[in-house]
Design a protein around this motif. Structure first.
Motif, mmCIF file in Angstrom:
data_model
loop_
_atom_site.group_PDB
_atom_site.id
_atom_site.type_symbol
_atom_site.label_atom_id
_atom_site.label_comp_id
_atom_site.label_asym_id
_atom_site.label_seq_id
_atom_site.Cartn_x
_atom_site.Cartn_y
_atom_site.Cartn_z
ATOM 1 N N TYR A 5 3.459 -3.632 2.036
ATOM 2 C CA TYR A 5 3.256 -2.411 2.807
ATOM 3 C C TYR A 5 1.781 -2.364 3.182
ATOM 4 O O TYR A 5 0.918 -2.533 2.335
ATOM 5 C CB TYR A 5 3.600 -1.182 1.959
ATOM 6 C CG TYR A 5 4.992 -1.222 1.380
ATOM 7 C CD1 TYR A 5 6.025 -0.538 1.991
ATOM 8 C CD2 TYR A 5 5.267 -1.953 0.236
ATOM 9 C CE1 TYR A 5 7.305 -0.573 1.460
ATOM 10 C CE2 TYR A 5 6.538 -1.999 -0.298
ATOM 11 C CZ TYR A 5 7.554 -1.306 0.319
ATOM 12 O OH TYR A 5 8.816 -1.349 -0.207
ATOM 13 N N LYS A 6 1.500 -2.092 4.453
ATOM 14 C CA LYS A 6 0.104 -2.066 4.896
ATOM 15 C C LYS A 6 -0.150 -0.789 5.681
ATOM 16 O O LYS A 6 0.462 -0.554 6.716
ATOM 17 C CB LYS A 6 -0.201 -3.293 5.755
ATOM 18 C CG LYS A 6 -1.650 -3.447 6.089
ATOM 19 C CD LYS A 6 -2.479 -3.784 4.867
ATOM 20 C CE LYS A 6 -3.929 -4.006 5.263
ATOM 21 N NZ LYS A 6 -4.844 -3.887 4.178
ATOM 22 N N ALA A 7 -1.064 0.019 5.173
ATOM 23 C CA ALA A 7 -1.346 1.302 5.806
ATOM 24 C C ALA A 7 -2.424 1.193 6.872
ATOM 25 O O ALA A 7 -2.509 2.019 7.741
ATOM 26 C CB ALA A 7 -1.769 2.315 4.752
ATOM 27 N N LEU A 25 5.095 7.496 -2.472
ATOM 28 C CA LEU A 25 3.890 8.053 -1.879
ATOM 29 C C LEU A 25 2.698 7.222 -2.312
ATOM 30 O O LEU A 25 2.677 6.691 -3.420
ATOM 31 C CB LEU A 25 3.673 9.493 -2.352
ATOM 32 C CG LEU A 25 4.814 10.472 -2.117
ATOM 33 C CD1 LEU A 25 4.557 11.756 -2.876
ATOM 34 C CD2 LEU A 25 4.984 10.741 -0.636
ATOM 35 N N THR A 26 1.716 7.124 -1.443
ATOM 36 C CA THR A 26 0.443 6.522 -1.806
ATOM 37 C C THR A 26 -0.658 7.495 -1.413
ATOM 38 O O THR A 26 -0.546 8.207 -0.415
ATOM 39 C CB THR A 26 0.203 5.165 -1.108
ATOM 40 O OG1 THR A 26 0.265 5.345 0.315
ATOM 41 C CG2 THR A 26 1.214 4.130 -1.553
ATOM 42 N N SER A 27 -1.691 7.522 -2.218
ATOM 43 C CA SER A 27 -2.871 8.278 -1.821
ATOM 44 C C SER A 27 -3.925 7.261 -1.423
ATOM 45 O O SER A 27 -4.078 6.223 -2.056
ATOM 46 C CB SER A 27 -3.359 9.176 -2.957
ATOM 47 O OG SER A 27 -3.738 8.411 -4.069
ATOM 48 N N TRP A 43 6.336 6.556 2.240
ATOM 49 C CA TRP A 43 6.890 5.279 2.682
ATOM 50 C C TRP A 43 8.381 5.206 2.382
ATOM 51 O O TRP A 43 8.831 5.699 1.356
ATOM 52 C CB TRP A 43 6.225 4.129 1.926
ATOM 53 C CG TRP A 43 4.764 4.009 2.096
ATOM 54 C CD1 TRP A 43 3.797 4.660 1.383
ATOM 55 C CD2 TRP A 43 4.076 3.162 3.005
ATOM 56 N NE1 TRP A 43 2.553 4.274 1.796
ATOM 57 C CE2 TRP A 43 2.694 3.346 2.784
ATOM 58 C CE3 TRP A 43 4.487 2.257 3.972
ATOM 59 C CZ2 TRP A 43 1.726 2.670 3.523
ATOM 60 C CZ3 TRP A 43 3.524 1.574 4.697
ATOM 61 C CH2 TRP A 43 2.160 1.784 4.468
ATOM 62 N N ASP A 44 9.110 4.527 3.244
ATOM 63 C CA ASP A 44 10.500 4.185 2.963
ATOM 64 C C ASP A 44 10.488 2.867 2.194
ATOM 65 O O ASP A 44 9.915 1.878 2.670
ATOM 66 C CB ASP A 44 11.293 4.030 4.266
ATOM 67 C CG ASP A 44 12.736 3.649 3.996
ATOM 68 O OD1 ASP A 44 13.521 4.547 3.672
ATOM 69 O OD2 ASP A 44 13.053 2.435 4.083
#
Length: 177
Positions: A5-7, A25-27, A43-44
């Motif tokens: 996963y890349k934000a 969730l990511t913070s 995120w899914d």
């Protein structure tokens, strides 16, 4: 590695799987050329797609996320010296009426956690204290002078809920009953 996963180009501070593990969730501390946006991203899990990055609009990083054990909410520890409460179901709205204030973060990655029964919310503080909040009222019910340095984590024992472990910035760990 099964998924990536890349934000964007940013630091991820914490990860929180939501109930059933279909979303997490990511913070992050996202920095763009013109501004510094601190955000929580949903995120899914299956598709690796972003569901939302418009959950938290205040300009503070959130070094720690904690899921309530019985209700559909989570808290985010903010570097604004408070914990914010959110719905853990879409659309992940912040509860503007309830904030857990009184402790100090002051740039430390201070963690927070719910008690196993969900009645308490506990957090460390940059002044070495541990704060116990009533989850429902958001009031401080007890303060413990735990460490001489910043208390960066307080965690309940998973089997013996009357035990609490704390640790400080220097690596000292204490067990409390």
């Amino acid at each position: 590695v099964t998924r990536v996963y890349k934000a964007a180009v940013q630091q991820t501070l914490d990860i929180l799987f939501l109930t059933e593990g279909k979303e997490f969730l990511t913070s992050t501390d996202a920095v763009s050329r013109d501004s510094a946006d601190r955000t929580i991203i949903a995120w899914d899990f299956q598709s690796a797609a972003k569901i939302s990055n418009q959950i938290f609009h205040e300009r503070y990083t959130c070094p720690s996320l904690a899921l309530h054990p019985r209700e559909s909410v989570f808290v985010a520890q903010t570097n604004g010296n408070y914990m914010a409460l959110f719905s853990s179901q879409r659309p992940y709205r912040i509860n503007k009426k309830k904030r857990y204030e009184g402790h100090k973060v002051e740039g430390f990655a201070v963690c927070c956690e719910f008690s196993p029964d969900g009645t308490l919310l506990v957090t460390g503080s940059s002044d070495g204290k541990v704060f116990f909040y009533n989850y429902h009222t958001a009031r401080i019910i007890r303060t413990l002078s735990a460490h001489k340095e910043a208390c960066v984590s307080a965690k309940f024992h998973p089997v013996l809920p009357s035990l609490l472990a704390t640790c400080d910035w220097t690596g000292e760990i204490k067990i409390w009953q």
